[in-house]
Scaffold this motif. Structure first.
Motif, PDB file in Angstrom:
ATOM      1  N   SER A 138       0.823  -1.209   0.000  1.00 21.56           N
ATOM      2  CA  SER A 138       0.000   0.000   0.000  1.00 21.56           C
ATOM      3  C   SER A 138       0.860   1.263   0.000  1.00 21.56           C
ATOM      4  O   SER A 138       0.357   2.366  -0.201  1.00 21.56           O
ATOM      5  CB  SER A 138      -0.933   0.011   1.217  1.00 21.56           C
ATOM      6  N   LYS A 139       2.178   1.096   0.213  1.00 24.00           N
ATOM      7  CA  LYS A 139       3.089   2.245   0.259  1.00 24.00           C
ATOM      8  C   LYS A 139       4.032   2.306  -0.928  1.00 24.00           C
ATOM      9  O   LYS A 139       4.660   3.330  -1.173  1.00 24.00           O
ATOM     10  CB  LYS A 139       3.906   2.209   1.553  1.00 24.00           C
ATOM     11  N   THR A 140       4.174   1.185  -1.638  1.00 19.56           N
ATOM     12  CA  THR A 140       5.114   1.151  -2.765  1.00 19.56           C
ATOM     13  C   THR A 140       4.648   0.159  -3.811  1.00 19.56           C
ATOM     14  O   THR A 140       3.999  -0.838  -3.485  1.00 19.56           O
ATOM     15  CB  THR A 140       6.526   0.778  -2.290  1.00 19.56           C
ATOM     16  N   ASP A 141       4.966   0.455  -5.074  1.00 17.16           N
ATOM     17  CA  ASP A 141       4.637  -0.459  -6.169  1.00 17.16           C
ATOM     18  C   ASP A 141       5.834  -1.325  -6.562  1.00 17.16           C
ATOM     19  O   ASP A 141       5.703  -2.213  -7.408  1.00 17.16           O
ATOM     20  CB  ASP A 141       4.180   0.336  -7.405  1.00 17.16           C
ATOM     21  N   GLU A 142       6.983  -1.056  -5.988  1.00 14.89           N
ATOM     22  CA  GLU A 142       8.192  -1.772  -6.363  1.00 14.89           C
ATOM     23  C   GLU A 142       8.301  -3.099  -5.603  1.00 14.89           C
ATOM     24  O   GLU A 142       8.013  -3.173  -4.415  1.00 14.89           O
ATOM     25  CB  GLU A 142       9.430  -0.919  -6.060  1.00 14.89           C
ATOM     26  N   ALA A 143       8.708  -4.140  -6.334  1.00 15.40           N
ATOM     27  CA  ALA A 143       8.938  -5.437  -5.703  1.00 15.40           C
ATOM     28  C   ALA A 143      10.159  -5.335  -4.791  1.00 15.40           C
ATOM     29  O   ALA A 143      11.173  -4.739  -5.159  1.00 15.40           O
ATOM     30  CB  ALA A 143       9.142  -6.515  -6.755  1.00 15.40           C
ATOM     31  N   PHE A 144      10.068  -5.897  -3.620  1.00 18.84           N
ATOM     32  CA  PHE A 144      11.183  -5.836  -2.670  1.00 18.84           C
ATOM     33  C   PHE A 144      12.285  -6.796  -3.078  1.00 18.84           C
ATOM     34  O   PHE A 144      13.464  -6.478  -3.017  1.00 18.84           O
ATOM     35  CB  PHE A 144      10.687  -6.168  -1.264  1.00 18.84           C
ATOM     36  N   PHE A 145      11.887  -7.994  -3.503  1.00 19.27           N
ATOM     37  CA  PHE A 145      12.837  -9.001  -3.965  1.00 19.27           C
ATOM     38  C   PHE A 145      12.812  -9.053  -5.486  1.00 19.27           C
ATOM     39  O   PHE A 145      11.749  -9.073  -6.096  1.00 19.27           O
ATOM     40  CB  PHE A 145      12.482 -10.385  -3.414  1.00 19.27           C
ATOM     41  N   ASP A 146      13.971  -9.101  -6.082  1.00 16.93           N
ATOM     42  CA  ASP A 146      14.073  -9.229  -7.529  1.00 16.93           C
ATOM     43  C   ASP A 146      13.916 -10.704  -7.895  1.00 16.93           C
ATOM     44  O   ASP A 146      14.866 -11.374  -8.290  1.00 16.93           O
ATOM     45  CB  ASP A 146      15.420  -8.690  -8.020  1.00 16.93           C
ATOM     46  N   SER A 147      12.689 -11.188  -7.742  1.00 13.26           N
ATOM     47  CA  SER A 147      12.441 -12.619  -7.887  1.00 13.26           C
ATOM     48  C   SER A 147      10.997 -12.848  -8.302  1.00 13.26           C
ATOM     49  O   SER A 147      10.109 -12.033  -8.016  1.00 13.26           O
ATOM     50  CB  SER A 147      12.732 -13.333  -6.561  1.00 13.26           C
ATOM     51  N   GLU A 148      10.764 -13.983  -8.975  1.00 12.90           N
ATOM     52  CA  GLU A 148       9.412 -14.326  -9.391  1.00 12.90           C
ATOM     53  C   GLU A 148       8.508 -14.597  -8.196  1.00 12.90           C
ATOM     54  O   GLU A 148       7.295 -14.378  -8.268  1.00 12.90           O
ATOM     55  CB  GLU A 148       9.439 -15.560 -10.306  1.00 12.90           C
ATOM     56  N   ASN A 149       9.065 -15.098  -7.117  1.00  7.64           N
ATOM     57  CA  ASN A 149       8.247 -15.399  -5.939  1.00  7.64           C
ATOM     58  C   ASN A 149       8.347 -14.293  -4.882  1.00  7.64           C
ATOM     59  O   ASN A 149       8.401 -14.564  -3.683  1.00  7.64           O
ATOM     60  CB  ASN A 149       8.631 -16.759  -5.344  1.00  7.64           C
ATOM     61  N   ASP A 150       8.375 -13.054  -5.354  1.00  6.01           N
ATOM     62  CA  ASP A 150       8.463 -11.903  -4.448  1.00  6.01           C
ATOM     63  C   ASP A 150       7.353 -11.891  -3.390  1.00  6.01           C
ATOM     64  O   ASP A 150       7.644 -11.684  -2.209  1.00  6.01           O
ATOM     65  CB  ASP A 150       8.439 -10.594  -5.252  1.00  6.01           C
ATOM     66  N   PRO A 151       6.066 -12.114  -3.750  1.00  2.00           N
ATOM     67  CA  PRO A 151       5.014 -12.072  -2.717  1.00  2.00           C
ATOM     68  C   PRO A 151       5.238 -13.108  -1.614  1.00  2.00           C
ATOM     69  O   PRO A 151       5.055 -12.798  -0.431  1.00  2.00           O
ATOM     70  CB  PRO A 151       3.731 -12.374  -3.505  1.00  2.00           C
ATOM     71  N   GLU A 152       5.636 -14.320  -1.998  1.00  2.00           N
ATOM     72  CA  GLU A 152       5.869 -15.365  -1.000  1.00  2.00           C
ATOM     73  C   GLU A 152       7.042 -15.007  -0.086  1.00  2.00           C
ATOM     74  O   GLU A 152       6.995 -15.229   1.125  1.00  2.00           O
ATOM     75  CB  GLU A 152       6.137 -16.705  -1.685  1.00  2.00           C
ATOM     76  N   LYS A 153       8.087 -14.435  -0.674  1.00  2.00           N
ATOM     77  CA  LYS A 153       9.244 -14.047   0.129  1.00  2.00           C
ATOM     78  C   LYS A 153       8.886 -12.903   1.078  1.00  2.00           C
ATOM     79  O   LYS A 153       9.351 -12.877   2.229  1.00  2.00           O
ATOM     80  CB  LYS A 153      10.401 -13.637  -0.779  1.00  2.00           C
TER      81      LYS A 153
END
Length: 255
Positions: free
Chosen positions: A177-192
């Motif tokens: 809700s604060k950022t649109d950028e993925a935190f992890f440069d990975s396909e499974n970013d949401p899980e991480k």
């Protein structure tokens, strides 16, 4: 082969002999050399391999541990990079292997004094937070911090103050809700990201649960309150008992 088979019994005896009878000056160089080969088939080998080192650390005398702490620290800094070296592998499998490494390191931590643990803690913290460090190291470090907090209980608050700002910053950085950028440069970013939140919340819960040193100052409470509350708007999966215990503790402090 079952647990009572002759081969299994002999292997267990051999592992115990290696772990308990060899001196650190003989075993530790062999452990370091063998680890590089173990990485090639980590799913099958890492658990039994690390269990030998864990048992060996358990029987090391205080003076031996002091003498070999630097060597062990170097080894663990390499081994803890396991998750970062397998960023696209199955998270559950990687987590199981990482926990074998962490259990081994925690076996060393519980034998250290505050004076000898403190520089190790900051070395691990710097290892995870350096500017060019892979983000997966944060997963490893927060997992490690959670495991150490479970073992040291109230003693962990002596070091946990240094985690308040990193915890708050990370909670904000993974809040979609604060950022649109993925935190992890990975396909499974949401899980991480979910796993990262799990480690942070679990560690905070243990810090609050075992706090006997008045850990939560006004500044620390203010730093943590909004990043934690803002997570409620992100996803329902955070509505766990531990999460509400943490929020209730902070709310009680304020009011």
């Amino acid at each position: 082969m079952g647990a009572a088979s002759q081969a299994n019994v002999r292997l267990a005896s051999l592992k115990k002999t290696l772990a308990t009878t060899l001196s650190p000056r003989v075993l530790l160089p062999a452990i370091n050399k063998t680890y590089k080969h173990t990485q090639k088939d980590w799913r099958n080998h890492m658990g039994p391999f690390m269990s030998i080192l864990q048992e060996h650390i358990g029987v090391m005398k205080k003076e031996e541990l002091t003498s070999h702490q630097s060597q062990l620290t170097t080894f663990f800094l390499e081994a803890l990079d396991f998750r970062a070296q397998h960023p696209e592998n199955d998270l559950e499998e990687v987590g199981k292997t990482e926990n074998h490494i962490i259990d081994c390191l925690v076996a060393m931590v519980v034998k250290l004094s505050e004076v000898t643990f403190r520089p190790l803690f900051f070395k691990l913290f710097d290892w995870a937070k350096t500017e060019d460090a892979p983000k997966d190291r944060l997963l490893t470090f927060y997992n490690l911090a959670d495991c150490i907090a479970a073992k040291l209980k109230g003693l962990f608050t002596l070091f946990a103050g240094h985690l308040v700002k990193p915890f708050a910053d990370t909670l904000n950085q993974v809040n979609i809700s604060k950022t649109d950028e993925a935190f992890f440069d990975s396909e499974n970013d949401p899980e991480k990201c979910c796993l990262l939140l799990q480690f942070i919340l679990s560690c905070l819960h243990k810090i609050f649960l075992f706090d006997t040193q008045h850990f939560l100052s006004k500044e620390r409470a203010e730093a943590l309150m909004m990043p934690l509350v803002d997570q409620v708007t992100k996803s329902d999966h955070l509505l766990t008992s531990h999460f509400f215990v943490d929020l209730t503790y902070l709310h009680w402090w304020f009011y």
